[in-house]
Each structure stands twice: as structure tokens, then as C-alpha cells.
Design an enzyme around this catalytic site. Structure first.
Site, PDB file in Angstrom:
ATOM      1  N   LYS A  22       0.784  -1.029  -0.080  1.00 42.27           N
ATOM      2  CA  LYS A  22      -0.007  -0.141   0.132  1.00 42.27           C
ATOM      3  C   LYS A  22       0.829   1.330  -0.178  1.00 42.27           C
ATOM      4  O   LYS A  22       0.480   2.174  -0.770  1.00 42.27           O
ATOM      5  CB  LYS A  22      -0.982   0.041   1.368  1.00 42.27           C
ATOM      6  CG  LYS A  22      -1.393   1.330   1.543  1.00 42.27           C
ATOM      7  CD  LYS A  22      -2.533   1.352   2.715  1.00 42.27           C
ATOM      8  CE  LYS A  22      -1.623   1.736   4.080  1.00 42.27           C
ATOM      9  NZ  LYS A  22      -1.347   2.983   4.481  1.00 42.27           N
ATOM     10  N   ASN A  23       1.824   1.412   0.922  1.00 44.49           N
ATOM     11  CA  ASN A  23       2.575   2.592   1.009  1.00 44.49           C
ATOM     12  C   ASN A  23       3.765   2.723   0.050  1.00 44.49           C
ATOM     13  O   ASN A  23       4.208   3.883  -0.140  1.00 44.49           O
ATOM     14  CB  ASN A  23       3.314   2.481   2.375  1.00 44.49           C
ATOM     15  CG  ASN A  23       2.248   2.854   3.843  1.00 44.49           C
ATOM     16  OD1 ASN A  23       1.097   2.972   3.348  1.00 44.49           O
ATOM     17  ND2 ASN A  23       2.758   2.328   4.751  1.00 44.49           N
ATOM     18  N   ARG A  93      -4.691  10.883   4.457  1.00 45.33           N
ATOM     19  CA  ARG A  93      -3.595  11.804   4.584  1.00 45.33           C
ATOM     20  C   ARG A  93      -2.614  11.982   3.642  1.00 45.33           C
ATOM     21  O   ARG A  93      -2.114  12.825   3.092  1.00 45.33           O
ATOM     22  CB  ARG A  93      -2.908  11.664   6.119  1.00 45.33           C
ATOM     23  CG  ARG A  93      -3.701  11.893   7.181  1.00 45.33           C
ATOM     24  CD  ARG A  93      -2.561  11.564   8.290  1.00 45.33           C
ATOM     25  NE  ARG A  93      -1.702  12.703   8.199  1.00 45.33           N
ATOM     26  CZ  ARG A  93      -1.708  13.914   8.607  1.00 45.33           C
ATOM     27  NH1 ARG A  93      -2.812  14.437   8.956  1.00 45.33           N
ATOM     28  NH2 ARG A  93      -0.529  14.782   8.177  1.00 45.33           N
ATOM     29  N   CYS A 117      -5.103  13.205  12.953  1.00 45.30           N
ATOM     30  CA  CYS A 117      -5.652  11.696  12.834  1.00 45.30           C
ATOM     31  C   CYS A 117      -5.516  11.057  14.015  1.00 45.30           C
ATOM     32  O   CYS A 117      -5.134  11.336  14.988  1.00 45.30           O
ATOM     33  CB  CYS A 117      -5.019  11.171  11.517  1.00 45.30           C
ATOM     34  SG  CYS A 117      -3.682  10.295  11.788  1.00 45.30           S
ATOM     35  N   ARG A 122       0.381  14.693  13.195  1.00 48.62           N
ATOM     36  CA  ARG A 122       0.923  14.526  12.080  1.00 48.62           C
ATOM     37  C   ARG A 122       0.887  15.861  10.970  1.00 48.62           C
ATOM     38  O   ARG A 122       0.242  16.002  10.113  1.00 48.62           O
ATOM     39  CB  ARG A 122       0.151  13.488  11.170  1.00 48.62           C
ATOM     40  CG  ARG A 122       0.486  12.225  12.049  1.00 48.62           C
ATOM     41  CD  ARG A 122      -0.463  11.077  11.392  1.00 48.62           C
ATOM     42  NE  ARG A 122       0.284  10.425  10.312  1.00 48.62           N
ATOM     43  CZ  ARG A 122      -0.109   9.593   9.522  1.00 48.62           C
ATOM     44  NH1 ARG A 122      -1.247   8.890   9.641  1.00 48.62           N
ATOM     45  NH2 ARG A 122       0.501   8.858   8.428  1.00 48.62           N
ATOM     46  N   ASP A 306       4.565   0.671  12.068  1.00 54.34           N
ATOM     47  CA  ASP A 306       3.445  -0.060  11.592  1.00 54.34           C
ATOM     48  C   ASP A 306       3.376  -1.680  12.075  1.00 54.34           C
ATOM     49  O   ASP A 306       2.206  -2.205  11.750  1.00 54.34           O
ATOM     50  CB  ASP A 306       3.467   0.142   9.988  1.00 54.34           C
ATOM     51  CG  ASP A 306       3.310   1.524   9.536  1.00 54.34           C
ATOM     52  OD1 ASP A 306       2.835   2.366  10.163  1.00 54.34           O
ATOM     53  OD2 ASP A 306       3.619   1.649   8.375  1.00 54.34           O
ATOM     54  N   ILE A 328       7.408   7.106  16.976  1.00 52.92           N
ATOM     55  CA  ILE A 328       7.121   7.925  15.787  1.00 52.92           C
ATOM     56  C   ILE A 328       6.154   8.668  15.967  1.00 52.92           C
ATOM     57  O   ILE A 328       6.323   9.854  15.551  1.00 52.92           O
ATOM     58  CB  ILE A 328       7.153   6.789  14.591  1.00 52.92           C
ATOM     59  CG1 ILE A 328       8.321   6.071  14.452  1.00 52.92           C
ATOM     60  CG2 ILE A 328       6.871   7.742  13.365  1.00 52.92           C
ATOM     61  CD1 ILE A 328       9.542   6.897  13.955  1.00 52.92           C
ATOM     62  N   ARG A 398      -8.513  -0.166   4.625  1.00 54.95           N
ATOM     63  CA  ARG A 398      -7.574   0.848   4.013  1.00 54.95           C
ATOM     64  C   ARG A 398      -6.270   0.288   3.703  1.00 54.95           C
ATOM     65  O   ARG A 398      -5.411   0.539   2.705  1.00 54.95           O
ATOM     66  CB  ARG A 398      -7.297   1.912   5.202  1.00 54.95           C
ATOM     67  CG  ARG A 398      -8.273   2.728   5.380  1.00 54.95           C
ATOM     68  CD  ARG A 398      -8.177   3.749   6.408  1.00 54.95           C
ATOM     69  NE  ARG A 398      -7.103   4.791   5.581  1.00 54.95           N
ATOM     70  CZ  ARG A 398      -6.896   5.898   6.021  1.00 54.95           C
ATOM     71  NH1 ARG A 398      -7.372   6.454   7.209  1.00 54.95           N
ATOM     72  NH2 ARG A 398      -6.059   6.658   5.376  1.00 54.95           N
TER      73      ARG A 398
HETATM   74  N1  EPU Z   1       6.425  14.829  10.947  1.00 56.13           N
HETATM   75  C1  EPU Z   1       6.330  16.106  11.312  1.00 56.13           C
HETATM   76  N2  EPU Z   1       6.101  17.004  10.262  1.00 56.13           N
HETATM   77  C2  EPU Z   1       6.005  16.745   8.944  1.00 56.13           C
HETATM   78  C3  EPU Z   1       6.081  15.412   8.640  1.00 56.13           C
HETATM   79  C4  EPU Z   1       6.191  14.478   9.602  1.00 56.13           C
HETATM   80  O1  EPU Z   1       6.336  16.669  12.477  1.00 56.13           O
HETATM   81  O2  EPU Z   1       5.892  17.544   8.166  1.00 56.13           O
HETATM   82  C5  EPU Z   1       6.155  13.814  12.065  1.00 56.13           C
HETATM   83  C6  EPU Z   1       4.994  12.992  11.974  1.00 56.13           C
HETATM   84  O3  EPU Z   1       4.010  13.739  12.764  1.00 56.13           O
HETATM   85  C7  EPU Z   1       5.631  11.702  12.755  1.00 56.13           C
HETATM   86  C8  EPU Z   1       6.906  11.635  12.116  1.00 56.13           C
HETATM   87  O4  EPU Z   1       7.296  12.935  11.514  1.00 56.13           O
HETATM   88  O5  EPU Z   1       5.412  11.956  14.286  1.00 56.13           O
HETATM   89  C9  EPU Z   1       7.118  10.497  11.007  1.00 56.13           C
HETATM   90  O6  EPU Z   1       6.215  10.798  10.173  1.00 56.13           O
HETATM   91  P1  EPU Z   1       6.311  10.309   8.498  1.00 56.13           P
HETATM   92  O7  EPU Z   1       5.895  11.683   7.737  1.00 56.13           O
HETATM   93  O8  EPU Z   1       7.394   9.604   8.299  1.00 56.13           O
HETATM   94  O9  EPU Z   1       4.874   9.484   8.446  1.00 56.13           O
HETATM   95  P2  EPU Z   1       3.807   9.512   7.135  1.00 56.13           P
HETATM   96  O10 EPU Z   1       5.019   9.587   5.920  1.00 56.13           O
HETATM   97  O11 EPU Z   1       2.822  10.359   7.323  1.00 56.13           O
HETATM   98  C10 EPU Z   1       4.241   6.972   6.365  1.00 56.13           C
HETATM   99  C11 EPU Z   1       3.214   5.866   6.375  1.00 56.13           C
HETATM  100  C12 EPU Z   1       2.529   5.409   7.684  1.00 56.13           C
HETATM  101  C13 EPU Z   1       3.787   5.248   8.672  1.00 56.13           C
HETATM  102  C14 EPU Z   1       4.860   6.183   8.654  1.00 56.13           C
HETATM  103  C15 EPU Z   1       6.244   5.711   9.594  1.00 56.13           C
HETATM  104  C16 EPU Z   1       2.536   6.145   4.040  1.00 56.13           C
HETATM  105  C17 EPU Z   1       1.272   6.485   3.390  1.00 56.13           C
HETATM  106  N3  EPU Z   1       2.131   6.243   5.299  1.00 56.13           N
HETATM  107  O12 EPU Z   1       3.552   8.069   7.125  1.00 56.13           O
HETATM  108  O13 EPU Z   1       1.933   4.277   7.382  1.00 56.13           O
HETATM  109  O14 EPU Z   1       3.487   4.930   9.903  1.00 56.13           O
HETATM  110  O15 EPU Z   1       5.333   6.644   7.374  1.00 56.13           O
HETATM  111  O16 EPU Z   1       6.576   4.981   8.906  1.00 56.13           O
HETATM  112  O17 EPU Z   1       3.389   5.714   3.573  1.00 56.13           O
HETATM  113  C18 EPU Z   1       0.319   2.770   8.054  1.00 56.13           C
HETATM  114  O18 EPU Z   1       0.392   2.173   6.778  1.00 56.13           O
HETATM  115  O19 EPU Z   1      -0.630   2.274   8.915  1.00 56.13           O
HETATM  116  C19 EPU Z   1       0.723   4.152   8.317  1.00 56.13           C
HETATM  117  C20 EPU Z   1       0.245   4.953   8.993  1.00 56.13           C
END
Ligand code: EPU
Length: 419
Positions: A22-23, A93, A117, A122, A306, A328, A398
């Protein structure tokens, strides 16, 4: 609404095939906006986040055909409407990925702010900061991000913290920027590697793939390709935990074990016998009760957030005390009160859940909250005495393709019913 009904207590046995990631699929689908020609993608999972992404692409003028062999034809080369609307973004998101690609290809984008969320606030500040450094002008008004650029220009970007989708947004934007971009402190998740490989096959020039310092030489255009998305390591990990929690023995096919070292290491610590081949992983508990494991979530290649909820479920019935620390997301413990209602001995201290393994859980009515929390409730239901009913299964849909069908193939007593 659908719910799942599980009669627990069956040791899982058999073989299943992992679906596409998915990701990895989501950013690769968004990358179709960068291309001047259609993409043909295979191994895309049939999950609702994928459907949401396709809905967003079609909403802005993309075309999509599901071919009879399961391949997806995606043509977003001529989109007309540079807006990712709140009605779609609020349900997923990852829609923030529309920002980088629209800006890079058309110099303009209006994307709804995703908002908080279930697992944390986030924010998207790091996406915006990095895109500004590439030359974008960004303004926030009425809940929307308005971005424009008169040609993005490559530069050195340093992420203050490791972030998966912000790294992806930047890679995609930088692929069509003028000059060279170097991303320092980039996320190294295998899904990012997959995106980079797909972009390079489209004609991008990304090097040092898989490391924390990515170099992207901008090109003027990207072409269409056929690409097969990597398999879902989190889905595979979830089924391996399902086998461990039920003291079973299963084989997962269509998965690359190299991307799962930290998870497999923890499963070995529980007492599982793990065997890997090029494209498969077998787990055998030999009927033994698992041993508790301590976990700290982190970025790849360390233990993934995850898989945190699934291992929390596993620890609830394992032998011994354990701690699981979530590093995280600040609020990823929605499964804890639900697991406690099944008889688990869990307590939360800050970002750590402390667990004393109990001999058994009992089935009850449960509420799914977010994707991985929901998966952990299914796992608990598989081992609980009696019947477990899980409501709001749309959270699971999802990210898991036909979870009940795959579990049934492994011998679980699980049904999906409509309310
Ligand atoms: N963060 C910030 N500012 C930003 C971006 C991120 O503070 O601009 C913080 C977030 O709040 C979090 C941390 O940085 O505390 C890491 O977040 P990250 O951006 O890596 O998460 P994401 O990109 O929103 C993806 C996956 C998630 C997975 C995380 C961590 C996708 C679509 N989603 O989310 O997947 O948990 O990376 O590996 O790739 C899931 O599949 O269940 C899922 C939530």
C-alpha cells in the site's frame, strides 16, 4: 457497515501470498502526474487507500482502467484541475503527495491540509519547508495549501526529522526541478526505494537510492512505463504475527525477507522458527507459547511503527513481561484499551506500554480505530476464547486486501458480515 466475527483458538497453518505494498503504491500512483504518458502498474493492492488515490486522480482529470490481468492503466499526464479537495484529503492523509507532483509538473497546486488523525497530529510543516527551499511560494488559507513556483530549482535539503511522505514529496518534486537536489536525512523505507526505482525507469536521475542522502538530478520530462510495485512487508509481518500468536506454522510467499530483518529478528526472539527463501518466509511456533519481546519503534531499518500494535497483541498472551515504546507517533495506542477489555494486562506510561503476558484472552465486542490498531484486534481475536466481534472494519480495508479471506485460507474461523 461491515464487521468481522472471529471464533478464536485455531492454530494457523498453510500458505498465502503477500499483496502489493500500500505505502509504495500510493506515491507511485501520484507519480503518474509527473509523466507525459500513461503508467501500467502491476501488484497494486485492492485496498481502500488505493481506491481513494484513484478517486483523487480521476477527480482532477486522470484516467484509470483496471485491465483483466489485474494491471492498472493510469493516465494522469493531462490533468486539468490542480486541486486536491478536502472531501478526499480528509479520508487519506497521503493525499499530501499531490502537492509535490502538481507543483513540479504545472507550477501550481491547491491541496487541502490533511488535519490530525487517530495516531497523532501529523503536521506537514516539513513537506512545506522543503518545497519552499526548492523555490515554491506557499500560503495557507481557509484550510488549503496554495503553492506556486516559476520552475522549481534543485538545492540541498536537510530534513530536521526523518519523514517518509515528505521525502517522497521532495523526490518527486525534485525529479522535474532544474539542477541537482540533495536530500539529507532522507527516510530509507523500502517503499521509498521502490518509488525511486519506478521514477528512474520513467527517466528520472536519482542516485544513492536506499541511503539517507539522495541525489536527484532534475530532468525536463518523464515517460510512461510498466512497473510492478514491491510487496507489502507490513501485511506479511501481520500474518507472521497471526501465526505466532496462534502457535501455528505458515508460509508467506511473494515477499522479500531482506526488508523485514527487524521484524523477523523479534519473531525469532519470541521462539519462532523462521526460514527464508528468495521470495518466501516460513514461521513455525512448533505449538509453543511465544516469549514476550521488548520493542522500540524507529525509522527503517529499525523496528517499524506499523508493526507496533500487532506485537502489542502478541505480547498480551506471551510468556513474561515486556515494554513496547512508540517513538514515531504520539498517540498510537488506541488498541491498548480494547486489548485490555479482552483481559490483557497492559498499562501505558508515556509512550511505553508495559505488558505482563496472560495465559488467555476472552472474546468480546471491539471497535476498530485506525488501520494497524484494527489489525492487532484481529490478531487478538484469533487467539481469544469465544467470539470476538470487530466493528468499523473499514479501517482495516484501508491497508489489508481481503484480510478475512487470507486468514480463512490459513484455517481461521472468521467471517465478514454486514450490519
Ligand atoms: N512529521 C512532522 N512534520 C512533517 C511530517 C512528519 O512533524 O511535515 C512527523 C510525524 O508527525 C511523525 C513523524 O514525523 O511523528 C514521522 O512521520 P512520517 O512523515 O514519516 O509519516 P507519514 O509519511 O505520514 C508514512 C506511512 C505510515 C507510517 C509512517 C512511518 C504512508 C502513506 N504512510 O506516514 O503508514 O506509519 O510513514 O513509517 O506511507 C500505515 O500504513 O498504517 C501508516 C500509518
Amino acid at each position: 457497515m461491515h464487521k468481522l466475527i472471529i471464533n478464536g483458538g485455531k492454530a494457523l497453518k498453510g500458505e498465502i501470498k503477500t499483496s502489493g505494498s500500500k505505502n509504495a503504491s500510493l506515491p507511485i500512483l501520484f507519480s503518474s502526474i509527473l509523466a507525459d504518458e500513461p503508467l501500467v502498474l502491476s501488484n497494486i493492492p485492492n485496498t481502500s487507500d488505493v481506491s481513494t488515490t484513484i478517486r483523487l486522480l480521476m477527480d482532477i482529470g486522470g484516467e484509470f482502467i483496471l485491465e483483466s490481468n489485474g494491471d492498472m492503466y493510469v493516465d494522469s499526464s493531462q490533468i486539468k484541475n490542480l486541486v486536491a479537495d478536502y472531501k478526499i484529503v480528509k479520508t487519506m492523509r497521503a493525499s499530501i503527495l499531490a502537492l509535490g507532483v502538481m507543483l513540479a509538473k504545472y507550477g501550481k497546486a491547491k491541496v487541502s491540509l490533511p488535519g490530525g488523525c487517530a495516531i497523532g497530529t501529523r503536521p506537514v510543516n516539513l513537506h512545506l519547508k522543503a518545497l519552499r527551499e526548492l523555490g515554491a511560494e506557499i500560503e495557507i488559507k481557509n484550510g488549503y495549501i496554495y503553492a506556486s513556483a516559476n520552475g522549481l530549482v534543485g538545492t540541498e535539503i536537510y530534513f530536521d526529522r526523518i519523514t517518509v511522505t515528505a521525502t517522497e514529496n521532495l523526490i518527486m518534486a525534485a525529479s522535474l526541478a532544474k539542477g541537482t537536489t540533495v536530500i539529507h536525512n532522507a527516510a530509507q523505507e523500502p517503499e521509498i526505494t521502490d518509488l525511486c526505482k519506478c521514477l528512474n525507469s520513467m527517466g528520472a536521475k536519482i542516485s544513492n537510492i536506499g541511503t539517507s542522502t539522495l541525489t536527484i538530478e532534475g530532468v525536463t520530462n518523464l515517460k510512461g512505463v510498466k512497473y510492478s510495485v514491491c510487496s507489502d512487508r507490513i501485511e506479511a509481518g501481520t500474518y507472521l504475527v497471526a501465526a505466532a500468536i496462534t502457535r501455528g506454522s505458515i508460509t508467506i510467499n511473494n515477499i522479500c525477507h531482506q526488508s523485514m530483518r527487524s521484524v523477523l529478528g523479534k519473531l525469532i526472539e519470541t521462539g519462532a522458527d523462521i526460514k527464508t527463501k528468495k521470495n518466501s518466509i516460513s514461521l513455525d511456533m512448533k505449538g509453543r507459547r511465544p516469549k514476550s519481546v521488548n520493542i522500540k519503534t524507529s525509522t527503517y531499518p529499525n523496528f517499524p511503527t506499523d508493526m507496533q500494535a500487532q506485537f502489542t497483541a502478541l505480547n498480551t498472551i506471551s510468556d513474561g513481561y515486556s515494554t513496547i515504546t512508540e517513538n514515531i507517533f504520539e498517540n498510537r495506542f488506541m488498541h491498548v484499551p480494547e486489548l485490555s477489555r479482552m483481559g490483557a494486562n497492559l498499562s501505558l506510561e508515556g509512550n511505553t506500554v508495559i505488558c505482563k503476558g496472560v495465559e488467555s484472552l476472552t472474546g468480546t465486542n471491539l471497535m476498530a480505530t485506525d488501520l494497524r490498531a484494527s489489525a492487532s484486534l484481529v490478531l487478538a481475536g484469533l487467539i481469544a476464547k469465544g467470539t470476538t466481534t470487530i466493528e468499523r472494519v473499514y479501517h482495516l480495508d484501508r491497508g489489508y486486501e481481503t484480510i478475512e479471506e487470507k486468514l480463512k485460507l490459513l484455517g481461521a474461523d472468521i467471517e465478514r458480515v454486514q450490519d
